[in-house]
Design a protein around this motif. Structure first.
Motif, PDB file in Angstrom:
ATOM      1  N   LEU A   1      44.506  81.238  68.077  1.00 16.33           N
ATOM      2  CA  LEU A   1      45.779  82.162  68.984  1.00 16.33           C
ATOM      3  C   LEU A   1      45.131  82.440  70.591  1.00 16.33           C
ATOM      4  O   LEU A   1      44.668  83.631  70.804  1.00 16.33           O
ATOM      5  N   ALA A   2      46.023  81.987  71.365  1.00 18.12           N
ATOM      6  CA  ALA A   2      45.914  81.487  72.313  1.00 18.12           C
ATOM      7  C   ALA A   2      45.829  80.548  73.053  1.00 18.12           C
ATOM      8  O   ALA A   2      44.479  80.294  72.165  1.00 18.12           O
ATOM      9  N   ALA A   3      45.791  81.092  74.376  1.00 21.95           N
ATOM     10  CA  ALA A   3      45.240  78.914  74.824  1.00 21.95           C
ATOM     11  C   ALA A   3      45.023  79.078  76.176  1.00 21.95           C
ATOM     12  O   ALA A   3      45.117  78.070  77.310  1.00 21.95           O
ATOM     13  N   GLY A   4      44.698  80.724  77.014  1.00 28.30           N
ATOM     14  CA  GLY A   4      44.475  81.143  78.130  1.00 28.30           C
ATOM     15  C   GLY A   4      43.159  80.765  78.591  1.00 28.30           C
ATOM     16  O   GLY A   4      41.981  80.257  78.187  1.00 28.30           O
ATOM     17  N   MET A   5      42.537  80.791  80.131  1.00 23.56           N
ATOM     18  CA  MET A   5      41.548  80.852  80.644  1.00 23.56           C
ATOM     19  C   MET A   5      40.076  81.393  79.101  1.00 23.56           C
ATOM     20  O   MET A   5      39.559  80.704  79.004  1.00 23.56           O
ATOM     21  N   SER A   6      40.301  82.507  79.369  1.00 15.90           N
ATOM     22  CA  SER A   6      39.458  83.387  78.018  1.00 15.90           C
ATOM     23  C   SER A   6      39.146  82.479  76.571  1.00 15.90           C
ATOM     24  O   SER A   6      38.231  82.578  75.559  1.00 15.90           O
ATOM     25  N   GLN A   7      40.372  81.826  76.189  1.00 13.44           N
ATOM     26  CA  GLN A   7      40.156  80.747  75.150  1.00 13.44           C
ATOM     27  C   GLN A   7      38.710  78.925  75.483  1.00 13.44           C
ATOM     28  O   GLN A   7      39.195  78.798  74.431  1.00 13.44           O
ATOM     29  N   LEU A   8      38.598  78.659  76.317  1.00  7.78           N
ATOM     30  CA  LEU A   8      38.735  77.696  77.056  1.00  7.78           C
ATOM     31  C   LEU A   8      37.352  77.414  76.056  1.00  7.78           C
ATOM     32  O   LEU A   8      37.043  76.404  75.602  1.00  7.78           O
ATOM     33  N   ILE A   9      36.912  78.545  76.569  1.00  8.10           N
ATOM     34  CA  ILE A   9      35.338  78.352  75.691  1.00  8.10           C
ATOM     35  C   ILE A   9      35.227  78.303  74.284  1.00  8.10           C
ATOM     36  O   ILE A   9      34.680  77.743  73.525  1.00  8.10           O
TER      37      ILE A   9
ATOM     38  N   ALA B   1      45.822  71.874  77.009  1.00  7.58           N
ATOM     39  CA  ALA B   1      46.008  70.054  77.417  1.00  7.58           C
ATOM     40  C   ALA B   1      44.248  70.312  77.023  1.00  7.58           C
ATOM     41  O   ALA B   1      44.279  68.715  76.239  1.00  7.58           O
ATOM     42  N   GLU B   2      43.777  70.613  76.382  1.00  7.79           N
ATOM     43  CA  GLU B   2      42.340  70.275  75.509  1.00  7.79           C
ATOM     44  C   GLU B   2      42.270  70.585  74.142  1.00  7.79           C
ATOM     45  O   GLU B   2      41.902  69.980  73.591  1.00  7.79           O
ATOM     46  N   SER B   3      43.717  71.072  73.360  1.00 10.14           N
ATOM     47  CA  SER B   3      43.665  71.013  72.152  1.00 10.14           C
ATOM     48  C   SER B   3      44.689  69.797  71.533  1.00 10.14           C
ATOM     49  O   SER B   3      45.147  68.726  72.314  1.00 10.14           O
TER      50      SER B   3
ATOM     51  N   PHE C   1      36.438  70.592  65.240  1.00  5.96           N
ATOM     52  CA  PHE C   1      37.234  70.504  64.868  1.00  5.96           C
ATOM     53  C   PHE C   1      38.587  69.618  65.746  1.00  5.96           C
ATOM     54  O   PHE C   1      38.010  70.017  67.008  1.00  5.96           O
ATOM     55  N   ALA C   2      39.868  69.929  65.067  1.00 12.75           N
ATOM     56  CA  ALA C   2      40.796  69.829  65.618  1.00 12.75           C
ATOM     57  C   ALA C   2      41.354  70.871  66.397  1.00 12.75           C
ATOM     58  O   ALA C   2      40.753  72.317  65.519  1.00 12.75           O
ATOM     59  N   VAL C   3      41.936  71.145  67.287  1.00 11.91           N
ATOM     60  CA  VAL C   3      42.854  72.596  67.258  1.00 11.91           C
ATOM     61  C   VAL C   3      43.801  72.757  67.335  1.00 11.91           C
ATOM     62  O   VAL C   3      44.797  72.181  67.996  1.00 11.91           O
ATOM     63  N   ILE C   4      44.431  73.927  66.919  1.00 10.94           N
ATOM     64  CA  ILE C   4      45.726  73.651  67.404  1.00 10.94           C
ATOM     65  C   ILE C   4      45.882  75.340  67.722  1.00 10.94           C
ATOM     66  O   ILE C   4      45.854  75.981  67.177  1.00 10.94           O
TER      67      ILE C   4
ATOM     68  N   ILE D   1      38.406  77.304  72.586  1.00 10.80           N
ATOM     69  CA  ILE D   1      38.690  75.648  72.037  1.00 10.80           C
ATOM     70  C   ILE D   1      37.663  74.865  72.179  1.00 10.80           C
ATOM     71  O   ILE D   1      37.372  73.756  71.546  1.00 10.80           O
ATOM     72  N   ARG D   2      36.592  74.632  73.338  1.00 11.71           N
ATOM     73  CA  ARG D   2      35.607  73.802  73.805  1.00 11.71           C
ATOM     74  C   ARG D   2      34.686  73.986  72.254  1.00 11.71           C
ATOM     75  O   ARG D   2      34.231  72.473  72.190  1.00 11.71           O
ATOM     76  N   LYS D   3      34.457  75.165  71.752  1.00 16.03           N
ATOM     77  CA  LYS D   3      33.021  74.780  71.025  1.00 16.03           C
ATOM     78  C   LYS D   3      33.939  74.229  69.950  1.00 16.03           C
ATOM     79  O   LYS D   3      33.555  74.062  68.834  1.00 16.03           O
ATOM     80  N   ALA D   4      34.861  74.366  69.384  1.00 18.93           N
ATOM     81  CA  ALA D   4      35.861  74.344  68.263  1.00 18.93           C
ATOM     82  C   ALA D   4      35.030  72.565  68.423  1.00 18.93           C
ATOM     83  O   ALA D   4      35.545  72.316  67.663  1.00 18.93           O
TER      84      ALA D   4
END
Length: 368
Positions: free
Chosen positions: A14-22, A47-49, A32-35, A24-27
């Protein structure tokens, strides 16, 4: 698609801003695939999902409509949320609809509203500050407010925004307006002032059991007008390993039992004096920000705390862990808005006592 082919395990972020990059990258690192879901079509995490959903994280219904289209492509195993406020409820609603590990929508709503949370816990004989809520204030209200008190938004998005420690009646009206401007609902809490330090239990709940990670000390400054500013966090707490830690852990499990929390991130803030009994201040059911996962934890331990969280939130059954943390603090420079947008310093010492002395010195230098 071949019906025999196994679908890739995926998490919803839930959210894909700068704070969520860490996150998304860890997932992705964990396989895991990331939605990702974000109302900003240019959110950097997209861009990384593996799949982007360009919608607000405040409303679960349209998100669920999009997710259902993806269930033939992904085996969705969990929801990851780092944002406070309404996304906590969205998280609970998605988990319920998809049968994923999570918590009830009713518990999410109650815990999100600080006044309701404190009222519920007080009714169960847990120690909390006395608290009442107002959407407007007049002279009659001011006359019945005890001093000192803490005036804060009932539901807010940004840390200590709008929080004031009020020490005289004349300051109540101004503090109330500051809190109302920072409140998502326009409702303001008037709380009893509790002496002591702010201690945060960082934990995750797995199948109804609290798995503690560590205690953190919240570092706050308060100017002459009583306006409170979050200045950082120190790890481990000066109360780690002491009697107070056991009391905090017992309190956390009681709360988890009362609200029937099954699987969730869990940040519990208490006020406590050395040798005293902790009083509950608030609970967050998100991963949290404040550079804790981004900077503080990586500087203080080699254990992959974020990876551990994501595995539990994705429904994996793990054993409790007890990571070791070296005495470390993250200190924020002055500024408005989100912590991520400010400069910061990481400081480390061989002992928690030396770290405490340096924190005190810096607080005094900053004028608090």
């Amino acid at each position: 698609m071949n019906p025999q082919m196994k679908l890739p395990d995926a998490v919803i972020c839930l959210a894909a801003g700068m704070s969520q990059l860490i996150v998304i990258r860890k997932a992705k690192e964990l396989g895991f695939a990331v939605i990702s879901v974000d109302r900003n079509p240019n959110a950097p995490g997209f861009a990384e999902s593996d799949k982007r959903i360009n919608l607000s994280t405040y409303d679960s219904k349209p998100i669920l409509a999009e997710i259902k289209k993806l269930q033939t492509r992904f085996n969705i195993v969990g929801v990851i949320n780092r944002s406070s406020g309404p996304p906590v409820i969205t998280n609970a609603e998605i988990c319920r609809a998809l049968g994923l590990p999570g918590i009830s929508i009713e518990s999410a709503r109650c815990i999100l509203n600080k006044a309701e949370l404190l009222s519920m816990c007080a009714s169960k004989k847990l120690l909390t500050p006395t608290c009442f809520s107002l959407s407007s204030i007049d002279e009659n209200d001011i006359s019945r407010i005890g001093i000192p008190c803490v005036i804060k938004p009932s539901v807010s998005l940004v840390g200590k925004s709008g929080v004031t420690v009020v020490k005289n009646k004349a300051a109540i009206a101004d503090a109330f307006e500051k809190a109302k401007k920072a409140s998502l609902t326009g409702v303001v809490n008037i709380e009893e002032f509790v002496p002591g330090r702010d201690v945060v239990l960082m934990a995750i709940v797995s199948e109804g059991t609290v798995f503690p990670i560590t205690l953190l000390d919240e570092i706050n400054g308060c100017d002459e007008a009583g306006v409170t500013r979050g200045m950082g966090f120190a790890i481990p707490s000066v109360m780690s390993g002491a009697r107070e830690e056991e009391l905090i852990l017992t309190l956390a499990q009681r709360i988890v039992d009362i609200f029937g929390l099954r699987t969730t991130s869990f940040l519990m803030s208490c006020r406590c004096e050395k040798g005293g009994t902790p009083k509950l201040i608030e609970i967050h059911l998100d991963l949290g920000g404040d550079l804790i996962f981004d900077e503080l934890i990586p500087a203080s331990t080699d254990f992959d705390v974020l990876g551990y969280y994501l595995k539990v939130l994705a429904g994996q059954k793990l054993q409790p862990v007890k990571p070791s943390f070296s005495p470390t603090a993250v200190l924020y420079e002055k500024g408005e808005g989100l912590i991520r947008g400010r400069s910061f310093k990481i400081i480390s010492y061989d002992s928690r006592e030396s770290l405490e002395e340096e924190i005190t010195r810096r607080l005094n230098t900053a004028g608090f």
